[in-house]
Design a protein around this motif. Structure first.
Motif, PDB file in Angstrom:
ATOM      1  N   LEU A 294       0.826  -1.205   0.000  1.00 50.12           N
ATOM      2  CA  LEU A 294       0.000   0.000   0.000  1.00 50.12           C
ATOM      3  C   LEU A 294       0.864   1.261   0.000  1.00 50.12           C
ATOM      4  CD1 LEU A 294      -2.773  -1.045   2.566  1.00 50.12           C
ATOM      5  CD2 LEU A 294      -3.017  -0.784   0.086  1.00 50.12           C
ATOM      6  N   GLU A 295       1.966   1.221   0.737  1.00 53.15           N
ATOM      7  CA  GLU A 295       2.870   2.378   0.763  1.00 53.15           C
ATOM      8  C   GLU A 295       3.473   2.643  -0.612  1.00 53.15           C
ATOM      9  OE1 GLU A 295       4.402   2.075   5.431  1.00 53.15           O
ATOM     10  OE2 GLU A 295       5.696   1.458   3.776  1.00 53.15           O
ATOM     11  N   ILE A 296       3.858   1.558  -1.303  1.00 49.64           N
ATOM     12  CA  ILE A 296       4.425   1.718  -2.653  1.00 49.64           C
ATOM     13  C   ILE A 296       3.378   2.275  -3.608  1.00 49.64           C
ATOM     14  CG2 ILE A 296       5.329   0.435  -4.635  1.00 49.64           C
ATOM     15  CD1 ILE A 296       6.683  -1.453  -2.621  1.00 49.64           C
ATOM     16  N   GLU A 297       2.144   1.769  -3.502  1.00 54.86           N
ATOM     17  CA  GLU A 297       1.077   2.277  -4.364  1.00 54.86           C
ATOM     18  C   GLU A 297       0.825   3.773  -4.113  1.00 54.86           C
ATOM     19  OE1 GLU A 297      -1.521  -1.860  -4.802  1.00 54.86           O
ATOM     20  OE2 GLU A 297      -2.278  -0.190  -3.606  1.00 54.86           O
ATOM     21  N   ASN A 298       0.849   4.164  -2.851  1.00 55.86           N
ATOM     22  CA  ASN A 298       0.666   5.582  -2.517  1.00 55.86           C
ATOM     23  C   ASN A 298       1.797   6.454  -3.066  1.00 55.86           C
ATOM     24  OD1 ASN A 298      -1.757   5.226  -1.152  1.00 55.86           O
ATOM     25  ND2 ASN A 298      -0.742   4.806   0.807  1.00 55.86           N
ATOM     26  N   LYS A 299       3.013   5.913  -3.004  1.00 55.49           N
ATOM     27  CA  LYS A 299       4.158   6.662  -3.535  1.00 55.49           C
ATOM     28  C   LYS A 299       4.025   6.863  -5.042  1.00 55.49           C
ATOM     29  CE  LYS A 299       7.682   5.472  -0.092  1.00 55.49           C
ATOM     30  NZ  LYS A 299       8.964   4.767   0.131  1.00 55.49           N
ATOM     31  N   LEU A 300       3.582   5.803  -5.746  1.00 55.89           N
ATOM     32  CA  LEU A 300       3.403   5.918  -7.203  1.00 55.89           C
ATOM     33  C   LEU A 300       2.333   6.967  -7.551  1.00 55.89           C
ATOM     34  CD1 LEU A 300       3.582   2.154  -8.270  1.00 55.89           C
ATOM     35  CD2 LEU A 300       5.235   3.950  -8.805  1.00 55.89           C
ATOM     36  N   LYS A 301       1.250   6.949  -6.768  1.00 56.83           N
ATOM     37  CA  LYS A 301       0.190   7.935  -7.013  1.00 56.83           C
ATOM     38  C   LYS A 301       0.682   9.354  -6.757  1.00 56.83           C
ATOM     39  CE  LYS A 301      -3.660   4.821  -6.031  1.00 56.83           C
ATOM     40  NZ  LYS A 301      -4.777   4.506  -5.119  1.00 56.83           N
ATOM     41  N   ASN A 302       1.460   9.514  -5.687  1.00 58.14           N
ATOM     42  CA  ASN A 302       2.013  10.840  -5.383  1.00 58.14           C
ATOM     43  C   ASN A 302       2.972  11.305  -6.478  1.00 58.14           C
ATOM     44  OD1 ASN A 302       0.636  11.101  -2.960  1.00 58.14           O
ATOM     45  ND2 ASN A 302       2.264  10.098  -1.778  1.00 58.14           N
ATOM     46  N   SER A 303       3.771  10.336  -6.987  1.00 57.66           N
ATOM     47  CA  SER A 303       4.708  10.687  -8.059  1.00 57.66           C
ATOM     48  C   SER A 303       3.959  11.149  -9.311  1.00 57.66           C
ATOM     49  CB  SER A 303       5.588   9.484  -8.388  1.00 57.66           C
ATOM     50  OG  SER A 303       6.363   9.116  -7.281  1.00 57.66           O
ATOM     51  N   GLN A 304       2.864  10.436  -9.614  1.00 56.18           N
ATOM     52  CA  GLN A 304       2.076  10.812 -10.793  1.00 56.18           C
ATOM     53  C   GLN A 304       1.440  12.208 -10.625  1.00 56.18           C
ATOM     54  OE1 GLN A 304      -0.655   7.577 -11.158  1.00 56.18           O
ATOM     55  NE2 GLN A 304       0.857   6.215 -12.134  1.00 56.18           N
ATOM     56  N   ARG A 305       0.912  12.459  -9.417  1.00 57.09           N
ATOM     57  CA  ARG A 305       0.317  13.779  -9.166  1.00 57.09           C
ATOM     58  C   ARG A 305       1.365  14.890  -9.258  1.00 57.09           C
ATOM     59  NH1 ARG A 305      -2.912  11.178  -5.155  1.00 57.09           N
ATOM     60  NH2 ARG A 305      -1.398  11.769  -3.560  1.00 57.09           N
ATOM     61  N   ASN A 306       2.520  14.607  -8.713  1.00 59.41           N
ATOM     62  CA  ASN A 306       3.598  15.600  -8.773  1.00 59.41           C
ATOM     63  C   ASN A 306       4.039  15.870 -10.214  1.00 59.41           C
ATOM     64  OD1 ASN A 306       3.653  15.941  -6.011  1.00 59.41           O
ATOM     65  ND2 ASN A 306       5.208  14.347  -5.694  1.00 59.41           N
ATOM     66  N   GLY A 307       4.043  14.786 -10.999  1.00 57.46           N
ATOM     67  CA  GLY A 307       4.430  14.951 -12.408  1.00 57.46           C
ATOM     68  C   GLY A 307       3.459  15.847 -13.155  1.00 57.46           C
ATOM     69  N   LEU A 308       2.154  15.616 -12.932  1.00 60.15           N
ATOM     70  CA  LEU A 308       1.141  16.452 -13.579  1.00 60.15           C
ATOM     71  C   LEU A 308       1.231  17.915 -13.109  1.00 60.15           C
ATOM     72  CD1 LEU A 308      -1.897  13.997 -13.411  1.00 60.15           C
ATOM     73  CD2 LEU A 308      -0.616  14.679 -15.460  1.00 60.15           C
ATOM     74  N   PHE A 309       1.502  18.071 -11.846  1.00 55.92           N
ATOM     75  CA  PHE A 309       1.596  19.424 -11.303  1.00 55.92           C
ATOM     76  C   PHE A 309       2.767  20.200 -11.898  1.00 55.92           C
ATOM     77  CE2 PHE A 309       1.143  22.786  -8.327  1.00 55.92           C
ATOM     78  CZ  PHE A 309       2.407  23.128  -7.874  1.00 55.92           C
ATOM     79  N   PHE A 310       3.921  19.520 -11.977  1.00 57.18           N
ATOM     80  CA  PHE A 310       5.113  20.198 -12.480  1.00 57.18           C
ATOM     81  C   PHE A 310       5.073  20.389 -14.007  1.00 57.18           C
ATOM     82  CE2 PHE A 310       7.293  20.879  -8.722  1.00 57.18           C
ATOM     83  CZ  PHE A 310       7.317  19.748  -7.908  1.00 57.18           C
ATOM     84  N   SER A 311       4.248  19.587 -14.706  1.00 54.21           N
ATOM     85  CA  SER A 311       4.132  19.757 -16.161  1.00 54.21           C
ATOM     86  C   SER A 311       3.545  21.114 -16.522  1.00 54.21           C
ATOM     87  CB  SER A 311       3.290  18.642 -16.767  1.00 54.21           C
ATOM     88  OG  SER A 311       1.965  18.731 -16.289  1.00 54.21           O
ATOM     89  N   ALA A 312       2.701  21.638 -15.605  1.00 49.23           N
ATOM     90  CA  ALA A 312       2.101  22.939 -15.832  1.00 49.23           C
ATOM     91  C   ALA A 312       3.130  24.059 -15.701  1.00 49.23           C
ATOM     92  CB  ALA A 312       0.949  23.161 -14.857  1.00 49.23           C
TER      93      ALA A 312
END
Length: 575
Positions: A294-312
């Motif tokens: 579950l921790e790894i899954e949460n980290k992947l989701k956070n990484s994806q959100r961060n990627g979308l945020f920084f793309s802007a």
């Protein structure tokens, strides 16, 4: 359990235990005479060797050299001694018919003829020929041989047992109380406990409960002072039956629990706790694994959100984020690949282990099923001799299956690094004595001679529990692959001040060099040998090798087909 059934159970248990406790060792007077005879007849080499092995209680050698003396010698006196040696030897090896034949050939002017009658009486009692046993024991009573040469209390007790089996209760009571009067002055707790239980049984079969119960209680109280677990178990079980017949089921349950506690060794209790602890740790580990996923899954989701945020923010940050995500993906792929490979190895080990253990368990269960079918049929025909053999066979199958599961548990704990090791200084000779005690029934069943020749001055620096496991497995193998009337011995060789060799040598079927090489192959996985019917699955030996290694020792084998086997361990000595 009805009262009549209870009586039968007691009669079997108590008569056997009493007899075994009353068999006397070779007396000092006889040994002194033998040494003088050996010194006088120095030229009679076979007689000298026969009397030497007789005193040492090495019965096979005694029988061999005695018959050589009888065949080649002409001295009637020495022939009588050699006949006596052979009779005692055959009796100790449970070859009772041969023992009787030898003893009946001894002339009545033999100096120790009362001991001949005593031995014949004991053999007749073993063979349940109670009238003959009474005759021989009464002949001993008439003898002029000093009472120091045998315990007259044992003769009285044996006479009481004979009369009890013949249901001549007044005579049995007379001799039991004659024996009791003497035994209460002797320093022999086990014999006195057996006598108390026999007296109780005497009254119980006559439904004289008020007289019987005090003796059951005396035996139970006295058993507290002895270290013999069998006597503790028997006396507690008898008290449970007494209370059950009284209708006091709560007290009966307490005694029965105590009996079962003595029946189960401390080692077995430790195994139960170890298994429960292992299951607990396994459940905790599974929960921790789920949390990590579950921790790894949460980290992947956070990484994806961060990627979308920084793309802007900008193209540069998008590229940077993409590289980061790709690197993470590669890293996770490597981790997953490593985990997959490790899982494949574990599954392969699991499949091999299941294949090996299921084969052995299936064979044991099928054998037990077949034996139980025969047991049911035998109960209908009331063939008690065959019934006894089937019960012994069932016990052997159950013990073999239990040993397999016990080895499997320790192997699993060892592989998962959950087996606790605590090294300390242990006395080698005493440990071997303990192991010998546990395996005495198996040794007796195959008439195997066991010798503990380990030096009493050697102390090893090892983990005690793992050393016992190694010795039990190696001794079990030695018994399993030894022929009837074989020999097994433990002895030591001191290599230097730091290490000592412990050798377990048997005279069994042996093995080829190819089999030795397969067994000693250095691998963490089990493998099914082509000749597994001869050498077994290898699980016990695999466990021994790993535990010896954990104790900073080495292990190797010397053997030849039909010439026996030497299992050799080199272990560190205590400083």
């Amino acid at each position: 359990m009805s009262k009549s059934h209870f009586v039968l159970v007691l009669l079997f248990i108590l008569s056997f235990s009493s007899l075994s406790s009353q068999v006397q060792s070779t007396n000092d007077a006889l040994n002194d005479i033998l040494k003088k005879k050996a010194a006088h007849f120095k030229s009679e080499i076979n007689f000298n060797k026969a009397q030497h092995f007789f005193i040492k209680k090495e019965w096979d050698s005694t029988i061999i050299y005695s018959i050589k003396q009888i065949s080649l010698g002409s001295n009637k006196e020495l022939t009588n001694y050699c006949r006596f040696f052979r009779g005692c030897g055959y009796s100790k090896l449970s070859l009772f018919k041969e023992a009787q034949t030898e003893l009946h050939l001894i002339s009545k002017d033999f100096l120790f003829y009362p001991l001949v009658n005593k031995t014949l009486g004991q053999i007749s009692l073993q063979l349940k020929d109670y009238k003959k046993a009474i005759y021989y024991f009464k002949e001993v009573q008439k003898s002029a041989l000093p009472k120091e040469d045998y315990k007259i209390s044992a003769i009285y007790s044996n006479l009481g047992i004979c009369y009890l089996h013949l249901e001549q209760f007044s005579e049995a009571e007379e001799y039991f109380f004659k024996s009791l009067k003497l035994k209460e002055k002797e320093d022999d707790l086990l014999s006195l406990i057996g006598l108390y239980m026999n007296i109780a049984n005497l009254y119980y079969v006559q439904y004289q409960d008020k007289k019987a119960i005090p003796y059951f209680e005396k035996a139970y109280v006295l058993s507290k002072k002895t270290k013999d677990f069998d006597q503790k178990e028997y006396t507690a079980f008898n008290m449970a039956m007494v209370e059950e017949n009284r209708g006091n089921f709560k007290k009966a349950l307490e005694y029965r629990k105590e009996s079962e506690q003595w029946k189960d060794s401390l080692n077995n209790q430790n195994k139960v706790w170890a298994l429960a602890n292992y299951e607990k740790k396994f459940a905790v580990a599974e929960k921790q694994k789920q949390i990590k996923v579950l921790e790894i899954e949460n980290k992947l989701k956070n990484s994806q959100r961060n990627g979308l945020f920084f793309s802007a923010i900008g193209l540069l940050l998008i590229i940077t984020g993409g590289v980061y995500l790709y690197a993470q993906k590669v890293k996770n792929s490597k981790i997953i690949l490593l985990q997959k490979n490790k899982l494949d190895e574990l599954n392969a080990a699991k499949d091999q282990l299941f294949s090996i253990v299921s084969h052995d368990l299936r064979s044991s269960v099928n054998a037990l099923k077949t034996s139980n079918s025969k047991l049911s049929a035998t109960l209908e025909t009331k063939n008690y001799d065959e019934l006894n053999q089937l019960i012994i066979q069932n016990s052997s199958i159950a013990n073999g299956t239990y040993s397999l599961l016990d080895n499997l548990l320790h192997w699993a704990l060892l592989q998962t690094k959950q087996l606790y090791f605590h090294k300390e200084s242990v006395h080698l000779h005493s440990i071997i004595q303990q192991i010998e005690y546990n395996y005495k029934p198996l040794l007796f069943d195959k008439a195997i001679t066991f010798e503990n020749l380990a030096s009493k001055s050697i102390f090893l620096f090892v983990d005690l529990d793992s050393l016992k496991i190694v010795f039990r497995n190696l001794l079990d193998n030695a018994i399993k692959f030894s022929n009837q009337n074989g020999q097994i011995k433990f002895y030591t060789k001191e290599i230097d001040s730091d290490f000592c060799e412990i050798i377990i040598e048997d005279t069994g079927i042996g093995m080829s060099q190819n089999s030795i090489d397969e067994l000693l192959q250095d691998t963490d996985l089990l493998s099914k040998k082509e000749n597994s019917e001869i050498i077994g699955t290898g699980l016990g030996l695999q466990l021994c090798k790993q535990m010896i290694k954990k104790n900073d020792g080495t292990f190797f084998i010397e053997s030849e087909i039909n010439k026996g086997t030497k299992m050799i361990m080199r272990l560190p000595k205590a400083k």
